[in-house]
Design a protein around this motif. Structure first.
Motif, PDB file in Angstrom:
ATOM      1  N   GLU A 127      -4.413  -6.557 -10.731  1.00 28.23           N
ATOM      2  CA  GLU A 127      -3.415  -6.677  -9.676  1.00 28.23           C
ATOM      3  C   GLU A 127      -3.232  -5.401  -8.865  1.00 28.23           C
ATOM      4  OE1 GLU A 127      -0.249  -9.944 -11.320  1.00 28.23           O
ATOM      5  OE2 GLU A 127      -0.175  -7.947 -12.234  1.00 28.23           O
ATOM      6  N   TRP A 128      -4.002  -4.378  -9.149  1.00 28.37           N
ATOM      7  CA  TRP A 128      -3.894  -3.146  -8.379  1.00 28.37           C
ATOM      8  C   TRP A 128      -5.263  -2.483  -8.294  1.00 28.37           C
ATOM      9  CZ3 TRP A 128      -4.945   1.907  -9.878  1.00 28.37           C
ATOM     10  CH2 TRP A 128      -5.192   2.097 -11.243  1.00 28.37           C
ATOM     11  N   GLU A 129      -5.397  -1.618  -7.295  1.00 31.20           N
ATOM     12  CA  GLU A 129      -6.662  -0.923  -7.096  1.00 31.20           C
ATOM     13  C   GLU A 129      -6.412   0.381  -6.342  1.00 31.20           C
ATOM     14  OE1 GLU A 129     -11.117  -1.642  -5.162  1.00 31.20           O
ATOM     15  OE2 GLU A 129      -9.565  -3.184  -5.031  1.00 31.20           O
ATOM     16  N   SER A 130      -7.083   1.430  -6.783  1.00 30.54           N
ATOM     17  CA  SER A 130      -7.040   2.706  -6.082  1.00 30.54           C
ATOM     18  C   SER A 130      -8.136   2.691  -5.031  1.00 30.54           C
ATOM     19  CB  SER A 130      -7.239   3.864  -7.065  1.00 30.54           C
ATOM     20  OG  SER A 130      -7.223   5.093  -6.403  1.00 30.54           O
ATOM     21  N   ILE A 171      -1.305  -2.720  -4.343  1.00 26.37           N
ATOM     22  CA  ILE A 171      -0.697  -3.468  -5.448  1.00 26.37           C
ATOM     23  C   ILE A 171      -0.318  -4.852  -4.956  1.00 26.37           C
ATOM     24  CG2 ILE A 171       1.230  -3.554  -7.075  1.00 26.37           C
ATOM     25  CD1 ILE A 171       1.324  -0.560  -7.045  1.00 26.37           C
ATOM     26  N   THR A 181      -3.105   3.520  -3.132  1.00 26.54           N
ATOM     27  CA  THR A 181      -3.141   2.397  -4.063  1.00 26.54           C
ATOM     28  C   THR A 181      -2.691   1.129  -3.371  1.00 26.54           C
ATOM     29  OG1 THR A 181      -2.581   3.933  -5.852  1.00 26.54           O
ATOM     30  CG2 THR A 181      -2.369   1.606  -6.324  1.00 26.54           C
ATOM     31  N   THR A 228       7.586  -2.551 -10.306  1.00 24.71           N
ATOM     32  CA  THR A 228       6.610  -3.618 -10.466  1.00 24.71           C
ATOM     33  C   THR A 228       5.750  -3.319 -11.684  1.00 24.71           C
ATOM     34  OG1 THR A 228       4.861  -4.880  -9.363  1.00 24.71           O
ATOM     35  CG2 THR A 228       4.885  -2.518  -8.972  1.00 24.71           C
ATOM     36  N   ALA A 240       5.797   1.929 -10.122  1.00 22.57           N
ATOM     37  CA  ALA A 240       4.773   0.967 -10.543  1.00 22.57           C
ATOM     38  C   ALA A 240       4.293   1.313 -11.946  1.00 22.57           C
ATOM     39  CB  ALA A 240       3.602   0.972  -9.568  1.00 22.57           C
ATOM     40  N   SER A 273       1.249  -7.228  -7.198  1.00 27.78           N
ATOM     41  CA  SER A 273       2.084  -7.828  -8.237  1.00 27.78           C
ATOM     42  C   SER A 273       3.502  -8.044  -7.714  1.00 27.78           C
ATOM     43  CB  SER A 273       2.109  -6.939  -9.482  1.00 27.78           C
ATOM     44  OG  SER A 273       2.530  -5.639  -9.148  1.00 27.78           O
ATOM     45  N   LEU A 297       1.390   0.574 -14.305  1.00 29.28           N
ATOM     46  CA  LEU A 297       0.035   0.089 -14.092  1.00 29.28           C
ATOM     47  C   LEU A 297      -0.762   0.091 -15.393  1.00 29.28           C
ATOM     48  CD1 LEU A 297      -0.706   2.166 -10.863  1.00 29.28           C
ATOM     49  CD2 LEU A 297       0.289  -0.123 -11.013  1.00 29.28           C
ATOM     50  N   THR A 302       0.844  -1.185   0.000  1.00 32.99           N
ATOM     51  CA  THR A 302       0.000   0.000   0.000  1.00 32.99           C
ATOM     52  C   THR A 302       0.882   1.239   0.000  1.00 32.99           C
ATOM     53  OG1 THR A 302      -0.128   0.122   2.414  1.00 32.99           O
ATOM     54  CG2 THR A 302      -1.787  -1.213   1.287  1.00 32.99           C
ATOM     55  N   ALA A 311       2.022  -4.123 -12.924  1.00 33.84           N
ATOM     56  CA  ALA A 311       0.746  -4.618 -12.408  1.00 33.84           C
ATOM     57  C   ALA A 311      -0.328  -4.512 -13.475  1.00 33.84           C
ATOM     58  CB  ALA A 311       0.340  -3.834 -11.166  1.00 33.84           C
TER      59      ALA A 311
END
Length: 700
Positions: A201-204, A164, A162, A195, A148, A166, A150, A111, A197
């Motif tokens: 594999e990631w989200e805000s 992540i 965010t 990374t 990252a 990954s 993304l 995070t 992602a």
């Protein structure tokens, strides 16, 4: 003509810059820490204490011997250098136990908050300030920066939090010789890991509550850019956005190349030039309304410093802008307190503050160029101005040329060392581009300020139209300078020894500018003759040895062979863009024409190489190529005894004949990435270009 007596010569006012030597020593300590890979520990503090002992002893028991105070001063400077080494080591992010790299593992969740962002066509590149790592159902508080890349990150903004999940890897070093070291560039910004992602594999998860300084700057930046789009298009919009607010992601490669070839690329990166112009504009504007008195100069300085730092926020608080804003702040504060303060002492204060905040700035090219340019202006600008006396307002033109020439002289060794090229018409392009930058920045600031306070769109037409016209004229001027004959002098090689020698020559010229003497002239001429002799004789006395290089190029094979006089290339045809960025940097120092690659499938006989595929002769090495798309005999006697085995196009490690297993093996970039782990497991000593970089053999 007899030389003047020493008593009548102008002395160099070293006392006007008392911080200059301490900053140099502190910087030397930082450089020593980097050389030691930041492994300076508690023992360095003991060395600092030991170096301070002579000064403490002299203080406790004064002595009339004049040599002792000098020795004590030297010991204090040595202690400061050792302290700089310890301080830089302690500030190194990877030495912090809270750095996320010590906790992250396969399956960990990271995070962090987005602190900078760059939207590209395929992926969004976001730098995260990592504050947490979740591993084994436990959440650990961490620190550190992560780059990252993304997928589907177009809506991401600075300040967003965010998550992540990954895989995190270290930023790899360059895989081919001579190319730009992106890992070192990121390390200068304290970014060591990256990374990739995908969307799943990631989200805000949220936006940081409140309004941080970065969020205020990002919001103002977006609004400012939106005010430009109705009036500027394509290259004009890209150049204006880069010059005014540091937004460089719209620049076309052709535009970048044109500005670089004419020595004007610095105008496209918001730096000391832009901050200096902004400070000058604000000071001049306030000077129209405030009387020229010391107390009002303090008010003008305070307002200017505030505007400069707000501009730094808008442009993304890049390292170069922070350096310039801090330098302007120190200079204005110094002039407000003491108008006669030395510019070199103010520069020393700025450098010391910057290095205390972040020691690694010492190795950033922008940091070095910024101080070199200002030092060059301080040393040479006035003396160049006195060479020519122009009547009336024409002296302003010569003043601009003098400042541009002095800055170019101060940065010349660094420019040649880092970039390997010199703009021949710098007096023309460098001078006029400053005038254009002054106009563009002035119009852009006026336009942005009017848009910020809510002026109707119809009132923005004059400033928007004028800004578009000036930027278009600036681009036309840059392309004109680029087309002049011999516009750019490109050097095949300009090493560290040449840079140090040229720096010594410029230092000798600066000494002569302050204190002319026959001895100084002889020293300057000696350095100049030594440099010229080194440049003329080194190609003869120290020619490049015979060598061949197996490059790492994805899905391609390419081998450059150089026999000391001529070059040849073997392998696949390489696209021009990849050739320019991945291959040409290694070819340039050899000063040879490698031509179009000879294909492996055609028998070739050259002085440096021969091809009878799958057998190659590269200089004095016999190379056997194991090609995944060819069938090989099962009879052992048909295999020669090679000096090297080259694996290409998906040849699997299980298929290698046993009698060849103990030979040196090179696995090039034409092999698919999924075979890398197989080769590393089966042959740990193999040279895999995807991990180890290009393979280079040099004849003894």
């Amino acid at each position: 003509m007899s030389p003047r007596p020493a008593s009548s010569r102008k002395t160099i006012p070293w006392s006007a810059a008392p911080l200059l030597l301490p900053v140099i020593c502190f910087s030397g300590g930082i450089a020593m820490a980097a050389y030691l890979d930041y492994s300076c520990g508690f023992a360095m503090l003991i060395a600092v204490a030991a170096a301070c002992l002579p000064s403490i002893a002299l203080y406790l028991r004064p002595s009339p011997n004049p040599a002792l105070p000098r020795f004590a001063s030297v010991s204090l400077l040595l202690a400061l250098g050792l302290f700089g080494a310890w301080y830089a080591s302690e500030r190194h992010p990877l030495r912090d136990n809270r750095h996320f790299s010590h906790l992250v593992a396969e399956g960990s969740v990271i995070t962090g908050e987005v602190v900078s962002i760059r939207h590209n066509r395929t992926r969004t590149a976001a730098t995260l300030a990592v504050d947490g790592v979740m591993a084994d159902t436990l959440l650990y508080s961490t620190s550190g920066n992560l780059l990252a890349f993304l997928t589907d990150g177009d809506s991401l903004q600075v300040g967003d939090r965010t998550v992540i999940a990954s895989r995190v890897t270290s930023v790899p070093p360059p895989l081919n010789p001579g190319v730009f070291d992106y890992a070192a560039y990121l390390a200068g910004k304290n970014v060591y890991h990256q990374t990739y992602a995908d969307a799943e594999e990631w989200e805000s998860i949220a936006t940081t509550p409140g309004w941080s300084a970065r969020m205020i700057g990002e919001h103002s930046r977006r609004g400012w850019f939106a005010s430009l789009t109705p009036f500027l298009r394509d290259d004009n919009l890209a150049v204006a956005a880069a010059l005014i607010m540091g937004k460089r992601d719209l620049l076309d490669p052709e535009v970048r190349s044109a500005y670089a070839d004419t020595g004007a690329i610095h105008v496209l990166a918001v730096s000391g030039l832009h901050v200096g112009i902004l400070a000058l504009l604000v000071m001049q504007l306030l000077g129209l309304f405030l009387p020229a008195r010391p107390r009002w100069f303090l008010v003008r300085s305070a307002v200017t410093i505030g505007v400069v730092w707000y501009f730094a926020l808008i442009t993304g608080l890049s390292a170069s802008v922070q350096r310039a804003a801090l330098m302007v702040s120190v200079v204005l504060i110094g002039k407000s307190i003491n108008r006669r303060n030395s510019i070199f002492n103010l520069l020393a204060i700025s450098a010391l503050l910057m290095l205390v905040i972040e020691p690694k700035q010492l190795f950033q090219v922008g940091f070095q160029l910024s101080f070199a340019a200002v030092a060059g202006i301080a040393l040479f600008a006035r003396r160049i101005q006195r060479l020519v006396q122009l009547p009336g307002k024409l002296h302003y033109l010569w003043d601009a040329i003098s400042v541009s020439t002095a800055a170019q002289l101060g940065t010349l060794p660094l420019s040649l060392y880092y970039f390997g090229q010199f703009p021949v018409y710098f007096m023309l392009s460098g001078t006029l581009v400053i005038v254009f930058a002054y106009l563009v920045l002035g119009l852009g600031l006026t336009h942005g300020f009017l848009a910020l306070i809510g002026v109707p769109a119809a009132w923005l037409v004059p400033t928007g139209t004028a800004l578009n016209w000036v930027v278009e004229l600036q681009n036309a001027f840059i392309y004109f300078c680029r087309q002049l004959p011999g516009a750019t002098l490109k050097l095949a090689s300009f090493g560290l020894l040449s840079a140090v020698g040229m720096l010594a020559l410029i230092a000798a010229l600066a000494y002569l500018a302050y204190r002319p003497s026959h001895r100084g002239r002889w020293v300057a001429m000696g350095i100049a003759v030594s440099l010229a002799g080194y440049w003329l004789l080194s190609p003869v006395l120290l020619p490049p040895p015979g060598q061949f290089t197996v490059f790492h190029l994805p899905r391609l094979s390419l081998i450059d062979v150089y026999d000391g006089a001529s070059g040849a290339a073997l392998g696949d045809t390489v696209p021009l863009r990849i050739l320019d960025y991945q291959v040409q940097p290694a070819r340039r120092p050899l000063k040879a024409d490698f031509g179009v690659p000879f294909p492996f499938e055609r028998d070739t006989s050259l002085p440096a190489a021969a091809v009878a595929y799958p057998l190659l002769r590269l200089l004095d090495r016999r190379v056997l190529v194991l090609d995944g798309q060819l069938r090989y005999p099962e009879t052992d006697s048909l295999y020669p005894d090679p000096d090297l085995i080259l694996v290409r196009r998906g040849f699997r490690p299980a298929a290698i004949p046993p009698q060849l297993a103990n030979h040196p093996i090179v696995v090039d970039g034409s092999n698919p990435p999924y075979l890398t782990d197989d080769w590393r497991e089966a042959f740990p000593q193999a040279h895999i270009t995807a991990e180890d970089g290009a393979y280079r053999y040099v004849m003894e």
